[in-house]
Design a protein around this motif. Structure first.
Motif, PDB file in Angstrom:
ATOM      1  N   ASN A  64      -0.185   4.368  -2.704  1.00 18.02           N
ATOM      2  CA  ASN A  64       1.202   4.734  -2.988  1.00 18.02           C
ATOM      3  C   ASN A  64       1.720   4.252  -4.343  1.00 18.02           C
ATOM      4  O   ASN A  64       2.519   4.943  -4.978  1.00 18.02           O
TER       5      ASN A  64
ATOM      6  N   VAL B  95       4.025  -5.891   5.239  1.00 14.62           N
ATOM      7  CA  VAL B  95       3.640  -6.763   4.126  1.00 14.62           C
ATOM      8  C   VAL B  95       2.154  -6.614   3.793  1.00 14.62           C
ATOM      9  O   VAL B  95       1.295  -6.785   4.661  1.00 14.62           O
ATOM     10  N   GLY B  96       1.881  -6.263   2.527  1.00 14.55           N
ATOM     11  CA  GLY B  96       0.512  -6.260   2.024  1.00 14.55           C
ATOM     12  C   GLY B  96       0.394  -7.353   0.979  1.00 14.55           C
ATOM     13  O   GLY B  96       0.062  -8.498   1.254  1.00 14.55           O
TER      14      GLY B  96
ATOM     15  N   GLY C 137       2.971  -8.460  -0.619  1.00 13.56           N
ATOM     16  CA  GLY C 137       4.163  -9.290  -0.451  1.00 13.56           C
ATOM     17  C   GLY C 137       5.288  -8.993  -1.436  1.00 13.56           C
ATOM     18  O   GLY C 137       6.359  -9.577  -1.346  1.00 13.56           O
TER      19      GLY C 137
ATOM     20  N   SER D 293       6.948  -6.118  -1.779  1.00 11.00           N
ATOM     21  CA  SER D 293       8.026  -5.334  -1.163  1.00 11.00           C
ATOM     22  C   SER D 293       8.966  -6.243  -0.402  1.00 11.00           C
ATOM     23  O   SER D 293      10.185  -6.183  -0.582  1.00 11.00           O
TER      24      SER D 293
ATOM     25  N   SER E 105      -2.193   0.888   3.312  1.00 12.26           N
ATOM     26  CA  SER E 105      -1.237   0.393   2.306  1.00 12.26           C
ATOM     27  C   SER E 105      -0.932  -1.096   2.429  1.00 12.26           C
ATOM     28  O   SER E 105      -0.354  -1.683   1.524  1.00 12.26           O
ATOM     29  N   ILE E 106      -1.280  -1.699   3.565  1.00 13.86           N
ATOM     30  CA  ILE E 106      -1.080  -3.155   3.677  1.00 13.86           C
ATOM     31  C   ILE E 106      -2.414  -3.870   3.851  1.00 13.86           C
ATOM     32  O   ILE E 106      -2.464  -5.015   4.294  1.00 13.86           O
TER      33      ILE E 106
ATOM     34  N   GLU F 245       3.720   6.762   7.836  1.00 13.17           N
ATOM     35  CA  GLU F 245       2.303   6.441   7.670  1.00 13.17           C
ATOM     36  C   GLU F 245       2.016   5.120   8.389  1.00 13.17           C
ATOM     37  O   GLU F 245       2.957   4.370   8.730  1.00 13.17           O
TER      38      GLU F 245
ATOM     39  N   ALA G 128       1.074   2.069   7.613  1.00 12.45           N
ATOM     40  CA  ALA G 128       1.659   0.821   7.100  1.00 12.45           C
ATOM     41  C   ALA G 128       3.156   0.777   7.331  1.00 12.45           C
ATOM     42  O   ALA G 128       3.743  -0.296   7.456  1.00 12.45           O
TER      43      ALA G 128
ATOM     44  N   THR H 158       8.334   2.542   4.989  1.00  4.80           N
ATOM     45  CA  THR H 158       7.936   2.456   3.587  1.00  4.80           C
ATOM     46  C   THR H 158       7.141   3.663   3.078  1.00  4.80           C
ATOM     47  O   THR H 158       6.974   3.797   1.859  1.00  4.80           O
ATOM     48  N   GLY H 159       6.649   4.501   3.984  1.00  4.85           N
ATOM     49  CA  GLY H 159       5.890   5.660   3.512  1.00  4.85           C
ATOM     50  C   GLY H 159       5.862   6.763   4.554  1.00  4.85           C
ATOM     51  O   GLY H 159       5.907   6.501   5.763  1.00  4.85           O
TER      52      GLY H 159
HETATM   53  C1  LIG Z   1       2.739  -1.021  -0.679  1.00  5.78           C
HETATM   54  C2  LIG Z   1       3.191  -0.691   0.695  1.00  5.78           C
HETATM   55  C3  LIG Z   1       3.590  -1.679   1.601  1.00  5.78           C
HETATM   56  C4  LIG Z   1       3.553  -3.163   1.312  1.00  5.78           C
HETATM   57  O1  LIG Z   1       4.054  -3.573   0.090  1.00  5.78           O
HETATM   58  P1  LIG Z   1       3.488  -4.907  -0.607  1.00  5.78           P
HETATM   59  O2  LIG Z   1       4.288  -5.107  -1.809  1.00  5.78           O
HETATM   60  O3  LIG Z   1       2.030  -4.643  -0.901  1.00  5.78           O
HETATM   61  O4  LIG Z   1       3.621  -5.983   0.413  1.00  5.78           O
HETATM   62  C5  LIG Z   1       4.005  -1.275   2.856  1.00  5.78           C
HETATM   63  N1  LIG Z   1       4.020   0.027   3.211  1.00  5.78           N
HETATM   64  C6  LIG Z   1       3.652   0.995   2.363  1.00  5.78           C
HETATM   65  C7  LIG Z   1       3.691   2.404   2.820  1.00  5.78           C
HETATM   66  C8  LIG Z   1       3.226   0.680   1.076  1.00  5.78           C
HETATM   67  O5  LIG Z   1       2.834   1.653   0.255  1.00  5.78           O
END
Ligand SMILES: *Cc1c(COP(=O)(O)O)cnc(C)c1O
Length: 393
Positions: free
Chosen positions: A113, A216-217, A219, A221, A276-277, A322, A324, A352-353
């Motif tokens: 993303n 959270v991936g 971190g 976001s 994505s995470i 999605e 994540a 988030t997506g």
């Molecule tokens: C990037 C992303 C996250 C997490 O964001 P981070 O900044 O990596 O923690 C969560 N959901 C989606 C769909 C993302 O693209």
């Protein structure tokens, strides 16, 4: 490369307050996150107001709130951003920043993303874009990249290999590096998510929710959302800070670990449907845990089965997420069952997506029990309808 993190940008909040007194938020156009321009590290004259990023809708899920026993539940659907994810907030800010610094090429390494949003905004701006992807990205994200006419380097290797190669290439060729882990400007775009949550819930409900739930991936976001909320309290737009629930994928939860132990785990070797995470080595963990502490946050993690169930559940309430993104809802469901979130509290789940980002997982989550292959006659329609269970609410 150190894994401690990056600089954090601070603002002169007195100057922001002054500017907001001169031109209050209530007098500004809605429709994009540019209404918070004083809290972005950009030359205001470089902003392209026609890039309608942010101001994504809040959707009240009354039936779901009742089922879970919550006072209220609201989705904020950031899947409705131009490239269909929360990452548009960061990439739009990155591309404005790159252009005002004369960058001729923008680049990033991403599982999806961050790359698709950068490619989209680069295309609007007419700036060439180079993307490094590990060879595992879902097809719809790859399709977006190619359609936005980015140059895509599919790196045979891990995400870390792709990431390092992008670093080296940016240093070598002087490209603008959009990676959140090295460029502090990007997280400021993500902070508009928190600014908006405060702004919109204040307008619609007169108060913030008790909880804001974010997956959270790396971190960035969740740190951005926290930062935005904290700014809105400092500026007097809201009176209290919601608690923030950070959700990681089970098996890939280094930030959750670091929140408890003050350091990253020595190894992470899980896998998750939520690409994505899927970030085994987060580079912004210090910032994430610092901001989470300031928001009295907590972390939990969810399994793939919980994530797929949450995709189904979100869909039954009109939200196509999605994996994540659905992870955040899965985390909320888990947290309610575990009494981390009390019944009678209110929550906002950040989507988030979009589900269109990963249709394979969506098909897997939904299953095929509602798909009927029939001969074209009414009797078969009758039978199919008769055999279909009503969707549980
Ligand atoms: C990037 C992303 C996250 C997490 O964001 P981070 O900044 O990596 O923690 C969560 N959901 C989606 C769909 C993302 O693209």
């Amino acid at each position: 490369m150190a894994t401690d993190g990056i600089l954090d940008i601070e603002y002169d909040l007195d100057a922001v307050r002054h500017s907001w007194d001169q031109e209050p938020l209530s007098a500004r156009p809605t429709g994009s996150h540019w209404r918070y321009r004083e809290l972005l590290p950009l030359d205001p004259t470089a902003i392209r107001h026609d890039w309608a990023v942010g101001w994504t809708p809040l959707i009240c899920a009354e039936r779901l709130a009742a089922d879970l026993g919550l006072k209220s539940l609201v989705f904020k659907d950031d899947g409705r951003n131009p490239s269909a994810s929360f990452k548009d907030r960061a990439s739009s800010v990155g591309v404005v920043h790159a252009r005002s610094h004369g960058a001729e090429v923008v680049a990033c390494a991403s599982t999806g993303n961050a790359a698709t949003s950068l490619a989209g905004h680069a295309a609007v701006a007419g700036v060439p874009c180079v993307i490094f992807v590990p060879d595992s990205a879902p097809r719809p994200k790859l399709a977006q990249l190619l359609t936005y006419s980015a140059t895509v380097l599919s790196v045979q290797g891990t995400y870390d290999d792709a990431w390092q190669l992008c670093q080296d290439a940016c240093a070598e060729f002087g490209w603008y590096n959009r990676n959140c882990a090295v460029n502090p400007v990007l997280m400021e775009g993500k902070a508009t998510g928190g600014l908006e949550i405060a702004d919109q819930t204040q307008i619609l409900f007169g108060d913030v929710p008790d909880w804001v739930v974010v997956s959270v991936g790396d971190g960035c976001s969740v740190a951005g959302v926290c930062k935005g909320l904290l700014h809105m309290r400092a500026l007097g737009v809201i009176r209290r800070i919601p608690r923030v629930l950070g959700v990681q994928a089970a098996g890939i939860e280094p930030i959750r670990y670091a929140y408890e132990h003050g350091m990253l785990p020595s190894a992470t070797d899980g896998s998750t449907v939520a690409d994505s995470i899927n970030v085994p080595v987060p580079r912004n963990w210090k910032k994430a845990i610092r901001y989470m502490r300031d928001c009295n946050g907590c972390f939990i993690s969810v399994s793939d089965n919980q994530i797929l169930a949450a995709m189904r559940l979100a869909g039954q309430h009109g939200i196509f997420a999605e994996p994540a993104a659905a992870a955040a809802l899965a985390g909320l469901v888990w947290a309610v069952n575990d009494e981390v979130v009390s019944r009678n509290e209110s929550a906002l789940v950040l989507i988030t997506g979009s589900g269109l980002k990963d249709t394979e997982s969506a098909l897997r989550a939904a299953g095929s029990h509602r798909l009927h292959q029939i001969e074209p006659d009414l009797e078969n329609v009758r039978r199919a309808i008769h055999n279909t269970q009503p969707a549980h609410s």
